[in-house]
Design a protein around this motif. Sequence first.
Motif, PDB file in Angstrom:
ATOM      1  N   ILE A 362       0.641  -1.196   0.142  1.00  0.00           N
ATOM      2  CA  ILE A 362       0.042   0.221  -0.027  1.00  0.00           C
ATOM      3  C   ILE A 362       0.775   1.401   0.078  1.00  0.00           C
ATOM      4  CG2 ILE A 362      -1.753   1.140   1.368  1.00  0.00           C
ATOM      5  CD1 ILE A 362      -2.745  -1.471   2.499  1.00  0.00           C
ATOM      6  N   ALA A 363       1.972   1.284   0.697  1.00  0.00           N
ATOM      7  CA  ALA A 363       2.987   2.443   0.648  1.00  0.00           C
ATOM      8  C   ALA A 363       3.455   2.613  -0.476  1.00  0.00           C
ATOM      9  CB  ALA A 363       4.028   1.934   1.999  1.00  0.00           C
ATOM     10  N   LEU A 364       3.469   1.585  -1.488  1.00  0.00           N
ATOM     11  CA  LEU A 364       4.270   2.016  -2.726  1.00  0.00           C
ATOM     12  C   LEU A 364       2.985   2.800  -3.551  1.00  0.00           C
ATOM     13  CD1 LEU A 364       5.880  -1.531  -3.501  1.00  0.00           C
ATOM     14  CD2 LEU A 364       6.982   0.727  -2.990  1.00  0.00           C
ATOM     15  N   MET A 365       1.875   3.012  -3.127  1.00  0.00           N
ATOM     16  CA  MET A 365       0.982   3.579  -4.121  1.00  0.00           C
ATOM     17  C   MET A 365       1.220   5.149  -3.972  1.00  0.00           C
ATOM     18  SD  MET A 365      -2.639   1.544  -3.351  1.00  0.00           S
ATOM     19  CE  MET A 365      -3.584   2.980  -4.268  1.00  0.00           C
ATOM     20  N   TYR A 366       1.698   5.542  -2.718  1.00  0.00           N
ATOM     21  CA  TYR A 366       2.172   6.830  -2.445  1.00  0.00           C
ATOM     22  C   TYR A 366       3.216   7.374  -3.694  1.00  0.00           C
ATOM     23  CZ  TYR A 366      -0.209   7.690   1.800  1.00  0.00           C
ATOM     24  OH  TYR A 366      -1.082   7.833   2.686  1.00  0.00           O
ATOM     25  N   ALA A 367       4.339   6.226  -3.920  1.00  0.00           N
ATOM     26  CA  ALA A 367       5.262   6.592  -5.076  1.00  0.00           C
ATOM     27  C   ALA A 367       4.719   6.489  -6.339  1.00  0.00           C
ATOM     28  CB  ALA A 367       6.474   5.531  -5.015  1.00  0.00           C
ATOM     29  N   LEU A 368       3.460   5.763  -6.613  1.00  0.00           N
ATOM     30  CA  LEU A 368       3.057   5.806  -7.782  1.00  0.00           C
ATOM     31  C   LEU A 368       1.870   6.623  -8.377  1.00  0.00           C
ATOM     32  CD1 LEU A 368       2.655   1.677  -8.148  1.00  0.00           C
ATOM     33  CD2 LEU A 368       4.535   3.210  -8.888  1.00  0.00           C
ATOM     34  N   ILE A 369       1.329   7.343  -7.192  1.00  0.00           N
ATOM     35  CA  ILE A 369       0.174   8.336  -7.632  1.00  0.00           C
ATOM     36  C   ILE A 369       0.569   9.638  -7.332  1.00  0.00           C
ATOM     37  CG2 ILE A 369      -2.118   9.146  -6.808  1.00  0.00           C
ATOM     38  CD1 ILE A 369      -2.829   6.147  -6.236  1.00  0.00           C
ATOM     39  N   PRO A 370       0.835  10.634  -8.056  1.00  0.00           N
ATOM     40  CA  PRO A 370       1.465  11.753  -7.889  1.00  0.00           C
ATOM     41  C   PRO A 370       0.883  12.597  -6.878  1.00  0.00           C
ATOM     42  CG  PRO A 370       0.701  11.492 -10.317  1.00  0.00           C
ATOM     43  CD  PRO A 370       0.230  10.441  -9.406  1.00  0.00           C
ATOM     44  N   ASP A 371      -0.288  12.609  -6.539  1.00  0.00           N
ATOM     45  CA  ASP A 371      -0.939  13.484  -5.395  1.00  0.00           C
ATOM     46  C   ASP A 371      -1.048  12.760  -4.290  1.00  0.00           C
ATOM     47  OD1 ASP A 371      -2.348  15.348  -3.980  1.00  0.00           O
ATOM     48  OD2 ASP A 371      -3.902  15.468  -5.124  1.00  0.00           O
ATOM     49  N   VAL A 372      -0.102  13.081  -3.182  1.00  0.00           N
ATOM     50  CA  VAL A 372       0.229  12.550  -1.903  1.00  0.00           C
ATOM     51  C   VAL A 372      -1.325  12.521  -1.163  1.00  0.00           C
ATOM     52  CG1 VAL A 372       1.168  12.469   0.459  1.00  0.00           C
ATOM     53  CG2 VAL A 372       2.656  12.498  -1.648  1.00  0.00           C
ATOM     54  N   SER A 373      -1.755  13.989  -1.305  1.00  0.00           N
ATOM     55  CA  SER A 373      -3.065  14.332  -0.424  1.00  0.00           C
ATOM     56  C   SER A 373      -4.111  13.168  -0.839  1.00  0.00           C
ATOM     57  CB  SER A 373      -3.407  15.748  -0.705  1.00  0.00           C
ATOM     58  OG  SER A 373      -2.801  16.651   0.057  1.00  0.00           O
ATOM     59  N   SER A 374      -4.342  12.983  -2.285  1.00  0.00           N
ATOM     60  CA  SER A 374      -5.123  12.174  -2.673  1.00  0.00           C
ATOM     61  C   SER A 374      -5.159  10.745  -2.284  1.00  0.00           C
ATOM     62  CB  SER A 374      -5.317  11.953  -4.412  1.00  0.00           C
ATOM     63  OG  SER A 374      -5.672  13.101  -4.915  1.00  0.00           O
ATOM     64  N   VAL A 375      -3.987  10.286  -2.186  1.00  0.00           N
ATOM     65  CA  VAL A 375      -3.748   9.026  -1.494  1.00  0.00           C
ATOM     66  C   VAL A 375      -3.994   8.689   0.007  1.00  0.00           C
ATOM     67  CG1 VAL A 375      -2.029   6.892  -1.461  1.00  0.00           C
ATOM     68  CG2 VAL A 375      -1.734   8.439  -3.306  1.00  0.00           C
ATOM     69  N   TYR A 376      -3.560   9.660   0.536  1.00  0.00           N
ATOM     70  CA  TYR A 376      -3.906   9.998   2.037  1.00  0.00           C
ATOM     71  C   TYR A 376      -5.333   9.825   2.416  1.00  0.00           C
ATOM     72  CZ  TYR A 376      -4.324  11.878   6.585  1.00  0.00           C
ATOM     73  OH  TYR A 376      -4.520  12.280   7.942  1.00  0.00           O
ATOM     74  N   TRP A 377      -6.209  10.547   1.391  1.00  0.00           N
ATOM     75  CA  TRP A 377      -7.688  10.708   1.610  1.00  0.00           C
ATOM     76  C   TRP A 377      -8.013   9.349   1.432  1.00  0.00           C
ATOM     77  CZ3 TRP A 377     -11.316  12.761   3.908  1.00  0.00           C
ATOM     78  CH2 TRP A 377     -12.633  12.581   3.769  1.00  0.00           C
ATOM     79  N   ILE A 378      -7.802   8.757   0.094  1.00  0.00           N
ATOM     80  CA  ILE A 378      -8.416   7.520  -0.133  1.00  0.00           C
ATOM     81  C   ILE A 378      -8.135   6.290   0.982  1.00  0.00           C
ATOM     82  CG2 ILE A 378      -8.134   5.501  -1.838  1.00  0.00           C
ATOM     83  CD1 ILE A 378      -7.613   7.254  -3.678  1.00  0.00           C
ATOM     84  N   PHE A 379      -6.889   6.448   1.665  1.00  0.00           N
ATOM     85  CA  PHE A 379      -6.644   5.459   2.590  1.00  0.00           C
ATOM     86  C   PHE A 379      -7.494   5.646   3.877  1.00  0.00           C
ATOM     87  CE2 PHE A 379      -2.096   4.343   1.102  1.00  0.00           C
ATOM     88  CZ  PHE A 379      -2.531   3.510  -0.199  1.00  0.00           C
TER      89      PHE A 379
END
Length: 491
Positions: A362-379
């Motif tokens: 799951i952490a690797l998704m932060y590296a693959l999705i450009p917007d960190v805030s978007s990933v943080y919100w989804i999780f």
Amino acid sequence: MSTAEVPSPGGGAAAVAEKAKKVAAPRMTWVTLALMTTSSVASLRSSPTMAVYGLACVFLYVVPAIVFLLPTALVSAELASGWEGGVYNWVAQGLSKPLGFLAVWCQFAMTIFYYPSLLAYVASTIAYVVDPSLASNGLYTAIVIMVLYWTGVWVSSRGTNAVAGLASWGLIIGTLIPGALLVLLGFVFLGQGNGSAAPMDTGHLLPAWTGLASLVLIVNNFLSYSGMEMNAVHVSSLKNPGKEFPRSMFLAVGMVLLIFILPALAISWVVPADQLSLTAGVMQAFDAFFQYFHIGWLTPLIAVGLVAASLGGMLTWLAGPSKGLLMISRQEGYLPPSLQKLNKHGVQQNILVAQGVLTTAIALMYALIPDVSSVYWIFSVITTQVYLIVYLLMFAAAIRLRKTQPDHPRGYRAPALVALCVVGLLASAAAMAIGFVPSSQFGGGSVWSYIGIVGGGLLLLGVIVPFAFLKASKPEWRDPAAAAAIEAEAA
């Protein structure tokens, strides 16, 4: 979110219960319980999420407090005062053992997404000391998440108690002091004639209605308020539970609301909503205030406090839910023997490692999705969705237990329990439904991609995996000693 409500596997449940009977239950004042509840629920981590709404954050905090926080506190108090064993036993007694396992599983599974979002917040906080531009760097965030998580597993696997002090000081060094300072600087900033970045007039008391997406952020507050059931286990320690527990909960709700609302408002005063990071928003506000007051040297000190508190919380949670899952699985044979093994320190290391593999992915998704805030919100949303299953089961079990076991001894009886449970059920179901609507913080991503990710995470962790374990469970996976102990205690 309870980590203390399931007894440790060491020594057997019956032995623990017998020992507890020999020791007089310590008395606790209702004020002490209110402070304990506040420390277990309140945090600054969610402040940036609500700060984007400015003055409307008051509404977005108060509504879930009324329809979710209070029902959860009062209902779980009745359950805890009548049935030992935490949420598993509540749901198993009220509904069924498989659904009891589902409740315990969801308590554990939500942490798979909780840790990446928590550690993303830690990564952005550290970035403000090293290089603020790193706060939006996905690769940096992913590396920090993996390093800190596996370090936490290493520490926890050694059964150390060294983290207890760090966790107990978390409320002071990571919440109360930074929060009070943030609010104080905010009031001084406004008092000197500076304008607020967010409008503070009565016309902005309610969030602007632009469709369902305008209210999506309220979902995150359900997770912010979760954990009340953990402190319900202390209801029997009060001198007069019927009067003192509600009083304690109302005081705790008031303190929690102040800790949540005032820092969120302070952030909105100095950081425009369109520039606010959901992971780094707290440090953004501190940085802006410190630069304005020419006290930038405080930035590293605040960052250390926030990081220490978050890591202490992570280490406290790391072994807790997995220990509860282990205990129930030993009693009922829900997990294969390989996941039930303990290391030489008595820690369920195999479960932690399996969880770590998923956390790393799951952490690797932060590296693959450009917007960190978007990933943080989804999780954050997936975490909430999975944990809401626990509350749906808890409220349903409470209604059925009041109906099927009305004369069962209870140290506390919640007023209008059925009405409270219905409100809690409806609020939880509504929050789960709203969670599938992307907020503005998701950016310009595809709506269907968002629904697919959130729905897939919920379906996989909250339905498919637990029922796969139930389907595969075998009688020989049970630990006879643990099963006998729990049966003897229930007799």
